[in-house]
Design a protein around this motif. Structure first.
Motif, PDB file in Angstrom:
ATOM      1  N   TYR A 174       0.557  -1.297  -0.041  1.00  0.00           N
ATOM      2  CA  TYR A 174      -0.017   0.226  -0.266  1.00  0.00           C
ATOM      3  C   TYR A 174       1.162   1.232  -0.181  1.00  0.00           C
ATOM      4  O   TYR A 174       1.672   0.964   0.650  1.00  0.00           O
ATOM      5  CB  TYR A 174      -1.043   0.312   1.266  1.00  0.00           C
ATOM      6  N   GLU A 175       0.367   2.154  -1.370  1.00  0.00           N
ATOM      7  CA  GLU A 175       1.665   3.099  -1.147  1.00  0.00           C
ATOM      8  C   GLU A 175       0.711   4.540  -0.811  1.00  0.00           C
ATOM      9  O   GLU A 175      -0.389   4.646  -1.532  1.00  0.00           O
ATOM     10  CB  GLU A 175       2.138   3.260  -2.149  1.00  0.00           C
ATOM     11  N   VAL A 176       0.849   5.536  -0.674  1.00  0.00           N
ATOM     12  CA  VAL A 176       0.984   6.720  -0.483  1.00  0.00           C
ATOM     13  C   VAL A 176       1.712   8.094  -0.623  1.00  0.00           C
ATOM     14  O   VAL A 176       3.128   7.392  -0.275  1.00  0.00           O
ATOM     15  CB  VAL A 176       0.015   7.321   0.810  1.00  0.00           C
ATOM     16  N   GLU A 177       1.606   8.648  -2.153  1.00  0.00           N
ATOM     17  CA  GLU A 177       2.291   9.635  -2.092  1.00  0.00           C
ATOM     18  C   GLU A 177       1.320  11.142  -1.243  1.00  0.00           C
ATOM     19  O   GLU A 177       0.582  11.566  -1.652  1.00  0.00           O
ATOM     20  CB  GLU A 177       1.995  10.219  -3.508  1.00  0.00           C
ATOM     21  N   ILE A 178       2.795  11.483  -0.976  1.00  0.00           N
ATOM     22  CA  ILE A 178       2.497  13.424  -0.126  1.00  0.00           C
ATOM     23  C   ILE A 178       2.924  14.017  -0.916  1.00  0.00           C
ATOM     24  O   ILE A 178       4.335  14.092  -1.410  1.00  0.00           O
ATOM     25  CB  ILE A 178       2.771  13.073   1.325  1.00  0.00           C
ATOM     26  N   ALA A 179       2.784  15.131  -0.537  1.00  0.00           N
ATOM     27  CA  ALA A 179       3.243  16.538  -0.452  1.00  0.00           C
ATOM     28  C   ALA A 179       4.115  17.029   0.993  1.00  0.00           C
ATOM     29  O   ALA A 179       3.349  17.325   1.420  1.00  0.00           O
ATOM     30  CB  ALA A 179       2.405  17.708  -0.918  1.00  0.00           C
ATOM     31  N   ALA A 180       4.906  16.835   1.196  1.00  0.00           N
ATOM     32  CA  ALA A 180       6.004  16.462   1.759  1.00  0.00           C
ATOM     33  C   ALA A 180       6.064  17.415   2.349  1.00  0.00           C
ATOM     34  O   ALA A 180       6.660  18.665   1.547  1.00  0.00           O
ATOM     35  CB  ALA A 180       7.359  15.568   2.371  1.00  0.00           C
ATOM     36  N   PRO A 181       6.353  18.349   3.529  1.00  0.00           N
ATOM     37  CA  PRO A 181       7.094  19.655   4.070  1.00  0.00           C
ATOM     38  C   PRO A 181       8.079  19.612   3.879  1.00  0.00           C
ATOM     39  O   PRO A 181       9.153  19.191   3.944  1.00  0.00           O
ATOM     40  CB  PRO A 181       6.661  19.882   5.585  1.00  0.00           C
ATOM     41  N   ARG A 182       8.700  21.075   4.061  1.00  0.00           N
ATOM     42  CA  ARG A 182      10.610  21.156   3.732  1.00  0.00           C
ATOM     43  C   ARG A 182      11.897  20.810   4.411  1.00  0.00           C
ATOM     44  O   ARG A 182      12.107  19.641   3.685  1.00  0.00           O
ATOM     45  CB  ARG A 182      10.627  23.009   3.440  1.00  0.00           C
ATOM     46  N   ASP A 183      11.349  19.780   5.758  1.00  0.00           N
ATOM     47  CA  ASP A 183      11.827  20.110   6.653  1.00  0.00           C
ATOM     48  C   ASP A 183      11.873  18.642   6.090  1.00  0.00           C
ATOM     49  O   ASP A 183      13.162  17.479   6.984  1.00  0.00           O
ATOM     50  CB  ASP A 183      11.450  19.938   8.338  1.00  0.00           C
ATOM     51  N   ALA A 184      10.380  17.834   5.905  1.00  0.00           N
ATOM     52  CA  ALA A 184      10.409  16.679   6.151  1.00  0.00           C
ATOM     53  C   ALA A 184      11.766  16.134   4.738  1.00  0.00           C
ATOM     54  O   ALA A 184      12.634  15.025   4.808  1.00  0.00           O
ATOM     55  CB  ALA A 184       9.594  15.829   5.775  1.00  0.00           C
ATOM     56  N   LEU A 185      11.845  16.920   3.840  1.00  0.00           N
ATOM     57  CA  LEU A 185      11.693  16.787   2.675  1.00  0.00           C
ATOM     58  C   LEU A 185      13.740  16.356   2.659  1.00  0.00           C
ATOM     59  O   LEU A 185      14.459  16.210   2.331  1.00  0.00           O
ATOM     60  CB  LEU A 185      11.740  17.813   1.487  1.00  0.00           C
ATOM     61  N   ASP A 186      14.101  17.853   3.509  1.00  0.00           N
ATOM     62  CA  ASP A 186      15.404  17.683   3.830  1.00  0.00           C
ATOM     63  C   ASP A 186      15.582  16.637   4.833  1.00  0.00           C
ATOM     64  O   ASP A 186      17.185  16.006   4.462  1.00  0.00           O
ATOM     65  CB  ASP A 186      15.375  19.269   4.156  1.00  0.00           C
ATOM     66  N   HIS A 187      14.922  15.537   5.576  1.00  0.00           N
ATOM     67  CA  HIS A 187      15.699  14.829   5.979  1.00  0.00           C
ATOM     68  C   HIS A 187      16.008  13.592   5.342  1.00  0.00           C
ATOM     69  O   HIS A 187      16.587  12.974   5.544  1.00  0.00           O
ATOM     70  CB  HIS A 187      14.916  14.474   7.434  1.00  0.00           C
ATOM     71  N   TRP A 188      14.910  13.623   4.284  1.00  0.00           N
ATOM     72  CA  TRP A 188      15.115  12.429   3.476  1.00  0.00           C
ATOM     73  C   TRP A 188      15.917  12.335   1.852  1.00  0.00           C
ATOM     74  O   TRP A 188      15.794  11.215   1.623  1.00  0.00           O
ATOM     75  CB  TRP A 188      13.786  11.243   3.178  1.00  0.00           C
ATOM     76  N   HIS A 189      16.674  13.571   1.881  1.00  0.00           N
ATOM     77  CA  HIS A 189      16.971  14.239   1.064  1.00  0.00           C
ATOM     78  C   HIS A 189      18.107  12.234   1.288  1.00  0.00           C
ATOM     79  O   HIS A 189      19.656  12.460   1.492  1.00  0.00           O
ATOM     80  CB  HIS A 189      18.208  14.871   1.181  1.00  0.00           C
ATOM     81  N   GLN A 190      18.591  11.988  -0.192  1.00  0.00           N
ATOM     82  CA  GLN A 190      18.936  10.896  -1.006  1.00  0.00           C
ATOM     83  C   GLN A 190      19.146   9.913   0.574  1.00  0.00           C
ATOM     84  O   GLN A 190      20.218   8.611   0.617  1.00  0.00           O
ATOM     85  CB  GLN A 190      20.253  11.458  -0.728  1.00  0.00           C
ATOM     86  N   ALA A 191      18.141   9.838   1.213  1.00  0.00           N
ATOM     87  CA  ALA A 191      18.309   8.607   2.519  1.00  0.00           C
ATOM     88  C   ALA A 191      16.534   8.123   2.268  1.00  0.00           C
ATOM     89  O   ALA A 191      16.008   8.639   2.242  1.00  0.00           O
ATOM     90  CB  ALA A 191      18.236   9.286   3.536  1.00  0.00           C
ATOM     91  N   ALA A 192      16.770   6.764   2.340  1.00  0.00           N
ATOM     92  CA  ALA A 192      15.488   5.579   1.889  1.00  0.00           C
ATOM     93  C   ALA A 192      15.351   5.250   3.829  1.00  0.00           C
ATOM     94  O   ALA A 192      15.761   4.761   3.846  1.00  0.00           O
ATOM     95  CB  ALA A 192      15.523   4.437   1.650  1.00  0.00           C
ATOM     96  N   ASN A 193      13.895   4.826   4.232  1.00  0.00           N
ATOM     97  CA  ASN A 193      14.223   5.049   5.645  1.00  0.00           C
ATOM     98  C   ASN A 193      12.994   3.292   5.349  1.00  0.00           C
ATOM     99  O   ASN A 193      12.134   2.972   4.614  1.00  0.00           O
ATOM    100  CB  ASN A 193      12.132   5.956   6.371  1.00  0.00           C
ATOM    101  N   VAL A 194      13.591   2.297   5.843  1.00  0.00           N
ATOM    102  CA  VAL A 194      12.626   0.948   6.418  1.00  0.00           C
ATOM    103  C   VAL A 194      12.723   1.174   7.614  1.00  0.00           C
ATOM    104  O   VAL A 194      13.531   1.226   9.579  1.00  0.00           O
ATOM    105  CB  VAL A 194      13.858  -0.455   5.433  1.00  0.00           C
ATOM    106  N   ASP A 195      11.350   1.244   7.773  1.00  0.00           N
ATOM    107  CA  ASP A 195      10.933   0.692   9.167  1.00  0.00           C
ATOM    108  C   ASP A 195      10.621  -1.114   9.150  1.00  0.00           C
ATOM    109  O   ASP A 195       8.867  -1.408   8.588  1.00  0.00           O
ATOM    110  CB  ASP A 195       9.774   1.357   9.269  1.00  0.00           C
ATOM    111  N   VAL A 196      10.999  -1.420  10.303  1.00  0.00           N
ATOM    112  CA  VAL A 196      10.565  -2.912  10.774  1.00  0.00           C
ATOM    113  C   VAL A 196       9.797  -3.329  12.035  1.00  0.00           C
ATOM    114  O   VAL A 196       9.453  -2.213  12.025  1.00  0.00           O
ATOM    115  CB  VAL A 196      12.389  -3.676  10.671  1.00  0.00           C
TER     116      VAL A 196
END
Length: 387
Positions: A174-196
């Motif tokens: 299940y996937e959601v595309e969101i318009a994220a705020p700037r701080d979130a975009l900066d946090h995930w710049h070139q990084a992917a989260n894997v939540d276990v």
């Protein structure tokens, strides 16, 4: 069905995703008359995290996808139920981020440039094998072809019409595309989260795009009814519950688990997701889709028995990877759900797993090779012994 005077194509490719577009390109470039059908109008949205493993580009003859890339990922951020644990960084990009409408259109355009005819907004309605041809009824008219390459995904009907029992559904995404705020975009710049921590197995993900984030969850199919709730909780833990939602879509994923599960019959071949060619560690399928397209094109072009040649190629070049990925997946998810804190601490401090995973994603190694090295790393012994 009216076929009088209809053109007979060497190959009919169904589905303009990475598998279908690549197969059409390879076939047409070699001189085979090729028709590529897509049921939706192009370009079309596709539910997908949009991470193209770097190894995929090797399978695409080092194709430059910069025109449709939305950046790359070289860092994996591991969390458990949204609580950060640690980050690991690769020396080179692991994956390129794309929106599938643009990426798939890019590959489809390459197929057209190679000579393939592309027909979108065309739904296949039935397929009948007659003598040396397949007679295909579509929403825009009848088609005749010597070979059929089905790349119509996990929910496509081509496998059923062709009498090929494709791999069963093994997980839900299940996937959601969101318009994220700037701080979130900066946090995930070139990084992917894997939540276990998901039971009985599965993970959440965040993939960065231009001005937005792809956030989703993949888990067991029996948890499909609760996957939306799981995703909402995940967004909340990430602090993104109030972000504007651009797209929401769920889809099943198939996994081929045995060489006994057919991928071809006669002159009809199943490619990519239609054949269950996704690995059970990451649920990733784009690299295998492209690989299967290359193998399918070779089988059609070079053999009088394409089903046998293609099946053998899949069993030799792709199935061992799927088997190894499944073994790694079972070990990893068992550890992270049985002894989560021990598994995470071990994973944080013993870098073998990450070096191995990075090598596979970059195309420097394979799951088979890394699994063979696993006992030597001490990771399995440390986790399984509880020390």
């Amino acid at each position: 069905m009216t076929l009088a005077g209809a053109r007979t194509w060497d190959a009919l490719v169904i589905g303009a995703g990475p598998a279908g577009a690549r197969a059409a390109q390879q076939l047409s470039a070699a001189g085979a008359s090729t028709l590529l059908l897509e049921k939706q109008s192009l370009p079309r949205y596709k539910a997908c995290g949009g991470g193209v493993p770097a190894r995929t580009l090797l399978l695409l003859d080092d194709l430059d996808i910069a025109p449709v890339s939305e950046g790359h990922v070289d860092t994996i951020d591991v969390s458990r139920f949204g609580q950060p644990q640690f980050r690991k960084k690769s020396e080179r990009p692991l994956a390129w981020m794309v929106m599938r409408d643009r990426f798939d259109q890019f590959l489809t355009d390459l197929a057209a440039e190679s000579g393939a005819s592309v027909r979108d907004a065309t739904t296949v309605q039935s397929i009948v094998e007659e003598d040396a041809f397949y007679e295909v009824e579509t929403s825009t008219g009848a088609v005749r072809a010597r070979h059929v390459l089905a790349a119509d995904g996990t929910t496509g009907l081509t496998a059923r019409w062709l009498g090929i029992d494709s791999a069963p559904t093994r997980s839900a995404a299940y996937e959601v595309e969101i318009a994220a705020p700037r701080d979130a975009l900066d946090h995930w710049h070139q990084a992917a989260n894997v939540d276990v921590g998901y039971r009985p197995w599965g993970y959440g993900w965040v993939f960065p795009k231009e001005g937005k984030l792809s956030v989703g969850v993949v888990t067991a199919p029996k948890r499909g009814r609760t996957i939306r709730k799981q995703t909402d909780c995940y967004l909340s833990r990430l602090g993104l519950a109030d972000a504007d939602v651009l797209h929401v879509q769920g889809h099943p994923i198939r996994y081929r688990r045995s060489i006994r599960e057919p991928v071809a019959r006669g002159r009809a071949l199943l490619l990519g997701d239609a054949a269950g060619l996704a690995d059970e560690f990451t649920a990733e399928g784009i690299a295998y889709a492209v690989h299967s397209a290359n193998l399918a094109a070779d089988a059609v072009l070079d053999s009088n028995n394409p089903a046998a040649v293609y099946t053998e190629s899949i069993n030799q070049h792709i199935q061992p990877e799927l088997n190894a990925a499944r073994t790694i997946s079972r070990l990893y998810y068992w550890c992270v759900t049985t002894w989560p804190w021990l598994a995470l601490r071990t994973s944080k401090h013993i870098n073998y797993l990450w070096r191995a995973f990075f090598r596979v994603m970059r195309g420097d190694s394979t799951y088979v090779d890394e699994l063979a090295r696993l006992p030597q790393s001490g990771l399995a012994t440390a986790v399984l012994s509880g020390h």
